[in-house]
Scaffold this active site. Structure first.
Site, PDB file in Angstrom:
ATOM      1  N   GLN A 197      -1.969   2.203   9.816  1.00  0.00           N
ATOM      2  CA  GLN A 197      -0.698   2.298   9.096  1.00  0.00           C
ATOM      3  C   GLN A 197       0.312   3.142   9.862  1.00  0.00           C
ATOM      4  OE1 GLN A 197      -3.696   2.827   7.753  1.00  0.00           O
ATOM      5  NE2 GLN A 197      -3.866   1.937   5.709  1.00  0.00           N
ATOM      6  N   ARG A 246      -7.884  -0.054  -6.552  1.00  0.00           N
ATOM      7  CA  ARG A 246      -7.910   1.097  -5.646  1.00  0.00           C
ATOM      8  C   ARG A 246      -8.212   2.342  -6.466  1.00  0.00           C
ATOM      9  NH1 ARG A 246      -4.856   0.810  -0.934  1.00  0.00           N
ATOM     10  NH2 ARG A 246      -6.320   2.408  -0.283  1.00  0.00           N
ATOM     11  N   ASN A 255      -6.154  12.380   0.481  1.00  0.00           N
ATOM     12  CA  ASN A 255      -5.197  11.574   1.234  1.00  0.00           C
ATOM     13  C   ASN A 255      -5.996  10.787   2.271  1.00  0.00           C
ATOM     14  OD1 ASN A 255      -2.461  10.746   1.810  1.00  0.00           O
ATOM     15  ND2 ASN A 255      -2.553  11.976   3.659  1.00  0.00           N
ATOM     16  N   LYS A 256      -5.308   9.924   2.979  1.00  0.00           N
ATOM     17  CA  LYS A 256      -5.908   9.058   3.992  1.00  0.00           C
ATOM     18  C   LYS A 256      -6.942   9.798   4.847  1.00  0.00           C
ATOM     19  CE  LYS A 256      -4.870   5.663   4.579  1.00  0.00           C
ATOM     20  NZ  LYS A 256      -5.554   4.645   3.761  1.00  0.00           N
ATOM     21  N   ARG A 265       0.859  -1.183   0.000  1.00  0.00           N
ATOM     22  CA  ARG A 265       0.000   0.000   0.000  1.00  0.00           C
ATOM     23  C   ARG A 265       0.894   1.232   0.000  1.00  0.00           C
ATOM     24  NH1 ARG A 265       2.503   1.780   3.613  1.00  0.00           N
ATOM     25  NH2 ARG A 265       1.022   3.491   3.755  1.00  0.00           N
ATOM     26  N   GLY A 266       0.257   2.409  -0.100  1.00  0.00           N
ATOM     27  CA  GLY A 266       1.016   3.642  -0.306  1.00  0.00           C
ATOM     28  C   GLY A 266       1.013   3.902  -1.801  1.00  0.00           C
ATOM     29  N   ALA A 267       0.547   5.097  -2.184  1.00  0.00           N
ATOM     30  CA  ALA A 267       0.328   5.358  -3.609  1.00  0.00           C
ATOM     31  C   ALA A 267       1.551   5.021  -4.481  1.00  0.00           C
ATOM     32  CB  ALA A 267      -0.136   6.802  -3.810  1.00  0.00           C
ATOM     33  N   ASP A 306      -2.607  10.852  -1.981  1.00  0.00           N
ATOM     34  CA  ASP A 306      -2.950   9.819  -2.950  1.00  0.00           C
ATOM     35  C   ASP A 306      -3.282  10.436  -4.301  1.00  0.00           C
ATOM     36  OD1 ASP A 306      -3.547   8.622  -0.165  1.00  0.00           O
ATOM     37  OD2 ASP A 306      -3.352   6.922  -1.524  1.00  0.00           O
TER      38      ASP A 306
END
Lengths: 345, 345
Positions: A199, A92, A250-251, A49-51, A240
């Protein structure tokens, strides 16, 4: 001091080897993604995960999953390429780098319309590897630009994980912090745990502690009190997707941090490679926001944390309007949100 | 429509019977507190929690735990009373009602300096029962005052648990919502899960759903996005302590919600009985903030959610300054924060 960071994703012996991030911090394990199903499952389950890391895993994963198809007739091979790319892209919807990385591979296929399967596969492999290499370099450049905003003794509050585990290198929002540590500076990091998937407490705390940095974990809801009481110098988060007017997806939780930072007069900075920029969308209102499964809230950790059938609001991301963002740190320099259109090609 | 709410704490056959809230929502169980150790453990472990319910459990618990000591010489009996009160008081430093309820019992003992053990115990029992009864009545009055700020179709965002499980009646911040439901109004409740102990998703969602109300659970960090996207009409929370200038200590996360509410122009309301008011402190800076154990963040749910030894910021409460509070709803009416000094006796 040299900093050692984990390698979230890499090419290994014809497969994509990733750290299975769902096991951290209790366990460390790596897995190999060979088939397109493996890639789709790993991205959807947030094993990777993580763009930026998703973009790399998608590109390398597309290449790996095409290997068994090399003996198909060229038209079928190319049809598989499109099919696999589509399946990976759908995992995603908010991460810009995913679509961006896959588009780069598809552009190679278009440019090499008459190449043999082997020639095309080699070119795709080189492009995917280049995406990884460029990301590593981008992380370092973001770090160097962001370092100008730090100082020895700074306290930085961050959200989610934007470090080595989220990228092909030393991270985005954590990159300046790693470079500060390399210089021997002491930077204190406050890492919000980042519900529902933690995370921050599982991954950011793990990788910073592993590298010998000073990290303190707090609940997401303690961030405003921390700004009031713990002397936060700046808030630094990843993205993101950054759209044309400078709005940032973003998150989930990023927006609340930006509001709280503004309330306390603390600079709010977004670190993101230009591959996260999406100039096709005029403003944050147009960003499609992924909703995650309800059980991430109701039973995320093997025990029941809410009534079985209670409705949940499970947006995985939120949108921070440009006016709450003090600067966006990219590999090409530091920009005000309204200035990013300069990066448009 | 009649609303049925759970009874968090009650006198039962010489003991204090409580719902063990650490089991919810997966399991429902009641336990009886007989000795002072039971009372201390139940409050410290949050088997009973919520400032008003803690006050009631402390008062009834002090009375229950003194029963075996009735045959001691009067001086020793009174020494036990002081000792037990002190041990119970030390369990939770921030909840004002705890010290307030115990002080009421100690005042009875002082007033009845020459009473026999039995007479004193009877008087203590009556006072503890009165504290419970008054709380039930206070909840209803808070509900009636708060109802004026609600309307059919309203969406209310709340934090932590301030309902029947937190009080001797229908709650504080949830009381107006229960009364609205009694009237047949539809009120949508957004309940933040309230890390680290999830009183929102475990308890608020459970009791509202059990009563047939419309409740949606969200992570704490989704609250700002919810204010932006879900049409929140007001934010209503409880308080563990309200001090002379109107500053409010409440569950960690309250301060961030107040900042986000102000940013969105949404009224931010605090519902609290006047027993939560502490005029001995001039401002929020003087409030002692309880820090909870690090493992509530690192391993709160039987699985590892952060590295073993990572430092944590684990304040259980934060302080919302009076200027972010639009009104305080008490059993005596609705006040602006600067007006509460009128309630000083």
């Amino acid at each position: 001091m040299a900093i050692e960071v984990p390698r979230a994703v890499r090419w290994h012996d014809g497969a994509v080897r990733i750290i299975d991030q769902t096991l951290l911090p209790g366990e460390y394990g790596e897995i190999d993604l060979v088939q397109v199903e493996d890639v789709v499952e790993a991205i959807r389950s947030l094993r990777v995960r993580g763009a930026p890391a998703i973009g790399i895993a998608a590109a390398l994963g597309l290449v790996a999953s095409l290997r068994p198809d090399l003996r198909l007739p060229p038209a079928e091979f190319r049809a598989r390429l499109l099919e696999y790319a589509q399946r990976i892209r759908e995992t995603r919807p908010t991460a810009a780098n995913l679509a961006w990385a896959l588009s780069r591979l598809l552009a190679i296929a278009e440019a090499k319309a008459s190449a043999s399967n082997e020639e095309l596969w080699d070119a795709l492999y080189r492009e995917a590897t280049a995406i990884h290499e460029e990301d590593r370099e981008m992380c370092r450049r973001i770090g160097e630009h962001g370092l100008k905003l730090l100082h020895d003794g700074a306290t930085v509050l961050t959200h989610c994980n934007t470090g080595a585990l989220a990228t092909g290198g030393i991270g985005t929002a954590l990159a300046p912090i790693y470079l500060a540590a390399e210089r021997g500076w002491h930077v204190r990091v406050l890492a919000t745990e980042t519900r529902p998937l933690l995370q921050g407490s599982r991954l950011t705390a793990w990788e910073l502690q592993r590298a010998g940095l000073d990290v303190t974990v707090l609940t997401d809801s303690a961030a405003a009190a921390a700004m009031d009481r713990l002397g936060v110098d700046l808030v630094m988060v990843g993205a993101d997707r950054v759209v044309a007017n400078g709005d940032v997806a973003n998150k989930i939780g990023t927006y609340g941090l930006a509001i709280a930072a503004r309330h306390h007069g603390i600079p709010f900075l977004v670190a993101a490679p230009s591959s996260s920029f999406d100039f096709s969308l005029a403003s944050g209102e147009e960003i499609s926001i992924e909703e995650r499964g309800a059980d991430e809230l109701r039973a995320g950790f093997g025990c029941q944390t809410a009534p079985d059938d209670v409705p949940v609001y499970s947006a995985a991301f939120d949108v921070t309007p440009a006016h709450l963002v003090d600067a966006i740190i990219t590999e090409k320099g530091i920009f005000k949100p309204h200035e990013i259109s300069r990066l448009r090609r």
